[in-house]
Design a protein around this motif. Structure first.
Motif, PDB file in Angstrom:
ATOM      1  N   VAL A 434      -7.324   7.975  25.433  1.00 59.37           N
ATOM      2  CA  VAL A 434      -5.990   7.336  26.105  1.00 59.37           C
ATOM      3  C   VAL A 434      -5.446   7.557  24.236  1.00 59.37           C
ATOM      4  CG1 VAL A 434      -5.323   5.126  25.627  1.00 59.37           C
ATOM      5  CG2 VAL A 434      -6.913   5.839  27.667  1.00 59.37           C
ATOM      6  N   GLY A 435      -6.150   7.389  23.189  1.00 63.72           N
ATOM      7  CA  GLY A 435      -5.528   7.237  21.832  1.00 63.72           C
ATOM      8  C   GLY A 435      -5.028   8.487  21.668  1.00 63.72           C
ATOM      9  N   ARG A 436      -5.471  10.353  22.038  1.00 60.27           N
ATOM     10  CA  ARG A 436      -4.838  11.223  21.631  1.00 60.27           C
ATOM     11  C   ARG A 436      -3.649  11.297  22.287  1.00 60.27           C
ATOM     12  NH1 ARG A 436     -10.343  13.003  22.236  1.00 60.27           N
ATOM     13  NH2 ARG A 436     -10.093  13.663  24.133  1.00 60.27           N
ATOM     14  N   ASN A 437      -3.601  10.853  23.685  1.00 59.59           N
ATOM     15  CA  ASN A 437      -2.517  11.097  24.540  1.00 59.59           C
ATOM     16  C   ASN A 437      -1.317   9.794  23.805  1.00 59.59           C
ATOM     17  OD1 ASN A 437      -3.516  12.284  25.852  1.00 59.59           O
ATOM     18  ND2 ASN A 437      -3.936  11.164  27.743  1.00 59.59           N
ATOM     19  N   ALA A 438      -1.513   9.116  22.987  1.00 57.13           N
ATOM     20  CA  ALA A 438      -1.095   7.722  22.492  1.00 57.13           C
ATOM     21  C   ALA A 438      -0.451   8.718  21.403  1.00 57.13           C
ATOM     22  CB  ALA A 438      -1.529   6.571  22.296  1.00 57.13           C
ATOM     23  N   LEU A 439      -1.250   8.762  21.317  1.00 57.21           N
ATOM     24  CA  LEU A 439      -0.636   9.784  19.574  1.00 57.21           C
ATOM     25  C   LEU A 439      -0.013  11.242  19.632  1.00 57.21           C
ATOM     26  CD1 LEU A 439      -3.821  10.331  17.321  1.00 57.21           C
ATOM     27  CD2 LEU A 439      -1.859   8.318  17.103  1.00 57.21           C
ATOM     28  N   ARG A 595       7.351  -4.927   4.284  1.00 59.78           N
ATOM     29  CA  ARG A 595       6.221  -5.215   4.226  1.00 59.78           C
ATOM     30  C   ARG A 595       6.234  -5.205   5.700  1.00 59.78           C
ATOM     31  NH1 ARG A 595       1.775  -8.732   5.227  1.00 59.78           N
ATOM     32  NH2 ARG A 595      -0.414  -7.515   5.380  1.00 59.78           N
ATOM     33  N   ILE A 596       6.028  -4.630   6.628  1.00 64.96           N
ATOM     34  CA  ILE A 596       5.939  -3.943   7.816  1.00 64.96           C
ATOM     35  C   ILE A 596       5.111  -4.307   8.898  1.00 64.96           C
ATOM     36  CG2 ILE A 596       7.310  -2.868  10.122  1.00 64.96           C
ATOM     37  CD1 ILE A 596       9.616  -4.002   7.551  1.00 64.96           C
ATOM     38  N   VAL A 597       4.674  -4.740   9.686  1.00 68.03           N
ATOM     39  CA  VAL A 597       3.261  -5.067  10.026  1.00 68.03           C
ATOM     40  C   VAL A 597       3.482  -4.707  12.241  1.00 68.03           C
ATOM     41  CG1 VAL A 597       2.311  -7.205  11.481  1.00 68.03           C
ATOM     42  CG2 VAL A 597       2.517  -6.904   8.917  1.00 68.03           C
ATOM     43  N   LEU A 598       3.105  -4.029  12.316  1.00 68.40           N
ATOM     44  CA  LEU A 598       3.021  -3.703  13.454  1.00 68.40           C
ATOM     45  C   LEU A 598       2.116  -3.571  14.514  1.00 68.40           C
ATOM     46  CD1 LEU A 598       4.291  -1.768  15.625  1.00 68.40           C
ATOM     47  CD2 LEU A 598       2.770   0.433  14.273  1.00 68.40           C
ATOM     48  N   SER A 599       1.725  -5.164  15.636  1.00 65.54           N
ATOM     49  CA  SER A 599       1.124  -5.318  15.521  1.00 65.54           C
ATOM     50  C   SER A 599       0.514  -5.283  17.357  1.00 65.54           C
ATOM     51  CB  SER A 599       1.360  -6.916  15.935  1.00 65.54           C
ATOM     52  OG  SER A 599       0.553  -8.113  16.768  1.00 65.54           O
ATOM     53  N   PRO A 604      -3.194   0.850  23.208  1.00 66.85           N
ATOM     54  CA  PRO A 604      -2.709   2.117  21.614  1.00 66.85           C
ATOM     55  C   PRO A 604      -1.012   1.055  21.202  1.00 66.85           C
ATOM     56  CG  PRO A 604      -2.794   3.043  23.533  1.00 66.85           C
ATOM     57  CD  PRO A 604      -3.104   2.218  23.104  1.00 66.85           C
ATOM     58  N   TYR A 605      -0.874   0.813  19.731  1.00 66.43           N
ATOM     59  CA  TYR A 605       0.723   0.763  19.550  1.00 66.43           C
ATOM     60  C   TYR A 605       1.300   1.727  21.282  1.00 66.43           C
ATOM     61  CZ  TYR A 605      -1.302  -1.497  16.075  1.00 66.43           C
ATOM     62  OH  TYR A 605      -2.606  -1.885  15.017  1.00 66.43           O
ATOM     63  N   PRO A 606       2.547   1.126  21.088  1.00 66.83           N
ATOM     64  CA  PRO A 606       4.031   1.656  21.646  1.00 66.83           C
ATOM     65  C   PRO A 606       4.517   2.523  20.885  1.00 66.83           C
ATOM     66  CG  PRO A 606       3.781  -0.322  22.698  1.00 66.83           C
ATOM     67  CD  PRO A 606       2.629  -0.173  20.972  1.00 66.83           C
ATOM     68  N   PRO A 607       4.907   3.863  21.642  1.00 66.71           N
ATOM     69  CA  PRO A 607       5.902   5.373  20.512  1.00 66.71           C
ATOM     70  C   PRO A 607       7.063   4.538  20.484  1.00 66.71           C
ATOM     71  CG  PRO A 607       4.873   5.875  22.330  1.00 66.71           C
ATOM     72  CD  PRO A 607       3.959   4.348  22.667  1.00 66.71           C
ATOM     73  N   ALA A 608       7.685   3.782  20.894  1.00 65.97           N
ATOM     74  CA  ALA A 608       8.990   2.836  20.793  1.00 65.97           C
ATOM     75  C   ALA A 608       9.066   1.372  19.288  1.00 65.97           C
ATOM     76  CB  ALA A 608       9.545   2.670  21.516  1.00 65.97           C
ATOM     77  N   VAL A 676       7.171  -6.336  13.964  1.00 70.27           N
ATOM     78  CA  VAL A 676       7.166  -5.436  15.039  1.00 70.27           C
ATOM     79  C   VAL A 676       5.815  -5.413  16.940  1.00 70.27           C
ATOM     80  CG1 VAL A 676       7.838  -3.389  15.889  1.00 70.27           C
ATOM     81  CG2 VAL A 676       8.652  -3.958  13.802  1.00 70.27           C
ATOM     82  N   ARG A 677       5.966  -5.583  17.385  1.00 68.65           N
ATOM     83  CA  ARG A 677       5.822  -5.493  18.398  1.00 68.65           C
ATOM     84  C   ARG A 677       6.119  -5.479  19.636  1.00 68.65           C
ATOM     85  NH1 ARG A 677       4.743 -12.517  20.397  1.00 68.65           N
ATOM     86  NH2 ARG A 677       7.155 -12.548  21.496  1.00 68.65           N
ATOM     87  N   ARG A 678       4.995  -5.492  20.828  1.00 69.68           N
ATOM     88  CA  ARG A 678       5.175  -4.651  22.294  1.00 69.68           C
ATOM     89  C   ARG A 678       6.003  -5.699  22.841  1.00 69.68           C
ATOM     90  NH1 ARG A 678       2.705  -1.404  25.689  1.00 69.68           N
ATOM     91  NH2 ARG A 678       0.671  -1.752  24.102  1.00 69.68           N
TER      92      ARG A 678
END
Length: 725
Positions: A434-439, A595-599, A604-608, A676-678
């Motif tokens: 799943v992680g590889r696909n998300a990357l 300082r940008i936070v991706l939460s 996994p974090y959404p590509p968008a 930034v969040r999903r």
């Protein structure tokens, strides 16, 4: 903790495996299978033997990697996790006990051909003797098994050789009259005849040189027994009148009487008794190791893993298994339950093939001395054919298997789950996949250009908030020399006409255009101003975005009241229908965030969202912090996989990035400039609650990213991400 002594050599391994198979499969089941498939029962035995090969190869491989007591349970638990390990352990323990009871009860009719004895008392007496033998020790069990198998095979060999000349070709006429359906049904019935081929893996901890003896024992006994079954059944069909054996309780004795007379009947009776007793003996030996192994892994009470000081055997586990066997013989209709056991055995064999794939694809330490050839096609074949055979077992067998499974799941939830936090290799393999696909999705999203962004002003906002939205949109398009379109959407009542001069060009309107021109010069990005009047703002926004072909819509969005969540808010409708990504902003100001936070709350974090965070950070010479909850319960495998995922994601980004574990209990945390969040997936839960609270609440502008429907993960993928991450 005491260890079991390794004192079972190759002869004992072969004897245990052959003895576990040559029992009800040849002395009881041929009569039942003949009623279903006719002479094609010969082919049914051959097909069943071939269909066992994938599980035999898979189990041989795993047994050499993990030569521990417990066999099937160990492999499925390590590969698929404690839940399926519990299901496999409990179910296989019962199925082996059922098969052992069937062997004893099925063997007594052969004895009744010579002596007038009551069936159940004799079966109970034989069971008690075998339980005592197993309590004494595995070494004695292996020696007894070897002696039984030698005598039994000699008798069967004499029957086959002596009867072969009497075979009549006429008995094979109409070989396939039962059709494919009858052949498959018979194959499913006799499949259980080969279930014992892998039983020796359950005592792998007591096998000398397991890397050599286990594969040789499993594969050698399977090849030998398949040939023996086909030969015996072919002779049995060929020497008896059509229909004379079908349904008989003693089919081999009936056949022997035709060609060998009374002496042949006595020899077959002796062989049948020895074979069925050896099946029951091997069943007690192997099935008792399942609660033993489960206890060592805390999936069963600790008393079941105690080893006797006197005999060196798991006495409590053997005693419990023996008690179950005695109860089954005394009170349960064994033939029906044997069908249930065989159906569950087919399912377990399919899980064994899946477990091999999990170990090979996962990150767990896995170094077998023997490896299955033709991986993974052999395993896929085993899973598919197992599913086909299950469909042939009938409703009662499938329902019983489901009942055993539900009971095992209940035991896991009530007893195991509070005590065990392990996970299987399959979970780790899926998580990493799943992680590889998300990357990969992130890389694809980064390659796309953002040429035009629509800033949809649907509310009366002050100049500072207006500027924040435009400035954010400018940062999103600056790298690609794009354009920002800032549009004020005004909604008028339905009864008011829409005309070209419906908009009043007030001082504030002129000021808006002037401000956007000033912002364009200040931000160094082309900013186009416009105003649209409509009866329905949400449709106007979507229509404008579709007409202009914008890449994203940026709009202000505040937490909604309960009524708005239940009845819908215009901006929520825009999210569902927009032809592009939508960025909803909880606007507390935007001034060159560094300082940008991706939460991410789960998955996994959404590509968008990753693209938005990276683009804004790059535009302001900033850095990205990858926030993830730090107080969740997890395994070492999970933490290692998450660390690897964050490290690879950081390498993909063009700005400095680091992984940061955050607290969710209100503890102090450094405050970012922008988060930034999903976006939520929707549903009643999200309507009733302002879900996915920021972890922790940052007190700064928050951007919630909703990718276009075409780029949103499927429901199944989201479930998989939530379950593994």
């Amino acid at each position: 903790m005491k260890e079991l002594e390794r004192d079972l050599g190759l002869p004992s391994v072969l004897a245990i495996s052959i003895g576990a198979m040559v029992g009800s499969g040849i002395f009881i089941l041929p009569a039942l299978a003949l009623e279903i498939a006719g002479p094609a029962v010969i082919v049914a035995y051959l097909i069943a033997g071939l269909l066992v090969v994938p599980a035999a190869l898979s189990k041989s491989e795993m047994a050499t990697a993990m030569p521990e007591a417990g066999g099937t349970y160990i492999y499925i638990e390590r590969g698929m996790g404690p839940l399926l390990g519990t299901v496999a352990g409990v179910g296989t323990w019962f199925s082996l006990s059922f098969k052992g009871a069937l062997a004893l009860v099925g063997g007594v009719p052969y004895l009744l051909l010579l002596f007038d004895l009551p069936l159940k008392p004799v079966a109970l007496g034989l069971a008690a003797v075998l339980i005592l033998v197993n309590l004494v020790g595995a070494k004695q069990t292996g020696r007894l098994q070897l002696a039984i198998v030698v005598v039994m095979l000699a008798a069967l060999g004499w029957f086959a050789a002596g009867s072969a000349p009497g075979v009549r070709s006429a008995n094979y006429v109409g070989f396939f009259d039962a059709g494919i359906g009858g052949l498959l049904a018979a194959t499913g019935l006799v499949f259980v005849s080969y279930a014992g081929v892998t039983k020796v893996a359950s005592v792998a901890e007591e096998v000398e040189d397991p890397g050599r003896n286990i594969p040789l024992g499993i594969l050698g006994s399977l090849a030998f027994t398949t040939a023996l079954y086909v030969a015996i059944v072919a002779v049995l069909v060929g020497i008896t009148d059509p229909g004379s054996v079908a349904g008989s309780l003693t089919p081999v004795a009936v056949a022997a009487e035709v060609t060998l007379g009374q002496a042949g009947v006595v020899a077959v009776i002796a062989a049948a008794l020895l074979a069925l007793v050896s099946t029951a003996n091997a069943g007690i030996l192997s099935s008792s190791r399942y609660p033993f192994a489960m206890s060592r892994d805390r999936l069963a009470p600790p008393s079941l893993s105690a080893i006797s000081d006197r005999f060196g055997t798991p006495a409590a586990s053997i005693t419990l298994t023996g008690a179950v066997l005695l109860v089954l013989i005394a009170f349960v209709p064994i033939l029906e339950i044997a069908k249930l056991a065989s159906a569950f055995q087919i399912m377990v064999f399919a899980l064994i093939n899946v477990a091999v794939v999990a170990f090979r694809e996962g990150d767990a330490a896995y170094d077998p001395e023997f490896t299955s050839p033709l991986y993974p096609w052999v395993q896929v074949f085993g899973v598919v054919t197992g599913a086909v055979l299950l469909t042939q077992m009938g409703t009662v067998a499938l329902a019983g298997t489901a009942l055993i499974t539900v009971g095992s799941v209940a035991w896991y939830l009530l007893y195991v789950r509070p005590r065990v936090s392990r996970e299987g290799a399959a979970t780790d393999a899926i998580r990493r996949r799943v992680g590889r696909n998300a990357l990969t999705d992130v890389e694809s999203a980064m390659a796309e250009d953002t040429r035009e962004v629509l800033v949809a002003l649907t509310k009366n906002v002050d100049e500072d908030r207006e500027r924040s939205l435009v400035a954010m949109a400018a940062d999103l398009v600056r790298e690609d020399d794009g354009r920002v379109v800032a549009v004020r959407f005004e909604e008028i009542p339905d009864q008011a006409p829409l005309t070209e001069d419906a908009t009043v060009q007030s001082a504030s309107d002129i000021s808006f255009e002037t401000r956007t021109e000033a912002l364009s010069a200040e931000l160094g990005v082309e900013v186009e101003a416009d105003e649209i009047v409509s009866h329905d703002t949400k449709h106007a926004v979507v229509n404008f975005a579709e007409h202009r072909g914008v890449d994203a819509v940026v709009a202000e969005h505040e937490p909604l009241r309960l009524r708005s969540r239940l009845l819908g808010d215009p901006i929520d409708w825009i999210v569902r229908h927009a032809p592009c990504d939508v960025l909803l902003v909880d606007n507390l100001g935007y001034d060159r965030p560094e300082r940008i936070v991706l939460s991410a709350d789960s998955g996994p974090y959404p590509p968008a969202a990753v693209t938005v965070a990276e683009t804004i950070a790059a535009a302001n010479d900033g850095a990205v912090s990858l926030w993830h909850p730090g107080d969740r319960r997890g395994t070492d495998r999970r933490r290692d996989a998450m660390d690897a995922y964050h490290a690879e994601l950081s390498e993909l980004l063009s700005v400095p990035a680091r992984s940061e574990s955050v607290r969710t209990d209100g503890g102090r945390q450094s405050r970012p400039d922008l988060l930034v969040r999903r976006g939520a997936d929707g549903g009643l839960r999200h309507a009733l609650f302002d879900d996915r609270p920021v972890v922790p609440s940052p007190g700064c502008t928050t951007v919630t990213v909703y990718p276009h429907e075409s780029r949103r993960p499927s429901f199944a993928r989201r479930l998989l991400e939530r379950a593994t991450f």
